[in-house]
Motif scaffolding. Structure first.
Motif, short mmCIF file in Angstrom:
data_model
loop_
_atom_site.label_atom_id
_atom_site.label_comp_id
_atom_site.label_asym_id
_atom_site.label_seq_id
_atom_site.Cartn_x
_atom_site.Cartn_y
_atom_site.Cartn_z
N ARG A 73 6.49 37.95 93.57
CA ARG A 73 6.08 39.36 93.67
C ARG A 73 6.06 40.02 92.30
O ARG A 73 5.13 40.77 91.96
N THR A 74 7.07 39.73 91.48
CA THR A 74 7.14 40.30 90.14
C THR A 74 5.96 39.83 89.29
O THR A 74 5.32 40.61 88.59
N ALA A 75 5.70 38.53 89.34
CA ALA A 75 4.60 37.97 88.54
C ALA A 75 3.27 38.53 89.00
O ALA A 75 2.43 38.94 88.17
N VAL A 76 3.04 38.58 90.31
CA VAL A 76 1.78 39.09 90.84
C VAL A 76 1.59 40.56 90.45
O VAL A 76 0.50 40.98 90.04
N SER A 77 2.66 41.35 90.55
CA SER A 77 2.57 42.77 90.21
C SER A 77 2.14 42.96 88.76
O SER A 77 1.27 43.80 88.46
N LEU A 78 2.72 42.19 87.86
CA LEU A 78 2.38 42.33 86.44
C LEU A 78 0.95 41.88 86.16
O LEU A 78 0.21 42.55 85.44
N PHE A 79 0.55 40.76 86.74
CA PHE A 79 -0.78 40.24 86.45
C PHE A 79 -1.87 41.08 87.09
O PHE A 79 -2.91 41.32 86.48
N VAL A 80 -1.65 41.54 88.32
CA VAL A 80 -2.63 42.42 88.96
C VAL A 80 -2.73 43.73 88.19
O VAL A 80 -3.83 44.25 87.96
N GLY A 81 -1.58 44.26 87.76
CA GLY A 81 -1.60 45.47 86.96
C GLY A 81 -2.38 45.29 85.67
O GLY A 81 -3.13 46.18 85.25
N MET A 82 -2.23 44.13 85.04
CA MET A 82 -2.96 43.85 83.81
C MET A 82 -4.46 43.82 84.07
O MET A 82 -5.26 44.42 83.33
N VAL A 83 -4.88 43.15 85.13
CA VAL A 83 -6.30 43.02 85.45
C VAL A 83 -6.90 44.38 85.80
O VAL A 83 -7.98 44.74 85.32
N VAL A 84 -6.21 45.14 86.65
CA VAL A 84 -6.72 46.44 87.07
C VAL A 84 -6.84 47.39 85.88
O VAL A 84 -7.84 48.10 85.71
N ASP A 128 -7.19 32.19 84.28
CA ASP A 128 -8.16 31.79 85.30
C ASP A 128 -8.54 32.97 86.19
O ASP A 128 -9.71 33.23 86.45
N ARG A 129 -7.54 33.74 86.64
CA ARG A 129 -7.82 34.84 87.55
C ARG A 129 -8.43 36.04 86.82
O ARG A 129 -9.20 36.79 87.42
N LYS A 175 -11.68 34.06 98.13
CA LYS A 175 -11.90 33.41 96.83
C LYS A 175 -10.76 33.69 95.86
O LYS A 175 -10.44 32.85 95.01
N LEU A 176 -10.13 34.86 96.00
CA LEU A 176 -8.99 35.16 95.13
C LEU A 176 -7.88 34.13 95.32
O LEU A 176 -7.18 33.78 94.37
N ALA A 177 -7.71 33.68 96.54
CA ALA A 177 -6.66 32.69 96.83
C ALA A 177 -7.18 31.26 96.75
O ALA A 177 -6.39 30.32 96.88
#
Length: 224
Positions: free
Chosen positions: A179-190, A115-116, A83-85
């Motif tokens: 990778r850079t974008a995902v790292s920042l957004f995942v870090g924000m969510v976590v 959205d995520r 569902k994440l993807a």
């Protein structure tokens, strides 16, 4: 809280691929108890006897539906990983977000981030299980890697190349940009949901600051 647990299970059943919704009452209670205990204690510390006791069923009932404790875990974490993807799979989302209809790359990043983040908040307990268990279960790691490489990256690569051609993103391999974008957004969510859930943070502002950091980095030099 039973009503909250029921929401988790309802969402989980809806997330599961190929699920026809025909779960028995005992199966629902097992999933409900497993989500609660895996989320609180982690997979390794949880026991099927504890899950069975919380679900109000015999331990053997669990093994009639799930061969092992790991099968029970995968029945929860697998659908969440998919569902994440999912937005990158669903055509309607792709048409709205990923079909290069944004004049500025910031607008694309903003829409995806909002959205995520909303998805992460809605499925917090389930995501907590996924985040905790991915490093310890090769099956989950392989599934996430496949989703990222074969779906997310392939969909995003042409978008990144498009904005690079417009001069809105630096010349770099698309995988590195993503990778850079995902790292920042995942870090924000976590950070928002797991590390500092009670901090009074303006989430819209946090998203804007994260996008600003993504686009301009940490350099104090004036922007051109």
């Amino acid at each position: 809280m039973p009503d909250q647990n029921e929401k988790w299970v309802t969402e989980l059943l809806r997330l599961a691929e190929g699920d026809d919704g025909k779960k028995t009452e005992k199966q629902v209670r097992i999933l409900e108890a497993a989500v609660e205990i895996f989320s609180e204690k982690g997979f390794a510390a949880a026991s099927t006897s504890e899950i069975a006791q919380k679900a109000g069923v015999a331990e053997g009932t669990i093994f009639r539906h799930y061969k092992t404790k790991k099968d029970l875990l995968l029945s929860i974490a697998g659908p969440i990983a998919t569902k994440l993807a999912a937005p990158f799979i669903m055509r309607e989302f792709a048409a709205k977000v990923l079909d290069i209809r944004h004049e500025r790359v910031e607008d694309l990043f903003r829409m995806i981030a909002k959205d995520r983040l909303a998805f992460a908040r809605k499925h917090y307990k389930l995501l907590r299980i996924l985040i905790h268990e991915i490093p310890f279960h090769p099956e989950l790691m392989a599934q996430v890697q496949t989703l990222f490489k074969e779906i997310v990256f392939q969909r995003m690569e042409k978008i990144i190349l498009h904005f690079q051609e417009q001069g809105q993103i630096i010349e770099a391999p698309p995988w590195r940009v993503l990778r850079t974008a995902v790292s920042l957004f995942v870090g924000m969510v976590v950070t928002r949901l797991l590390i500092l859930p009670d901090d009074p943070i303006d989430e819209d502002e946090e998203i804007e600051r994260t996008i600003d950091l993504l686009m301009h980095g940490l350099s104090p030099k004036p922007r051109v």
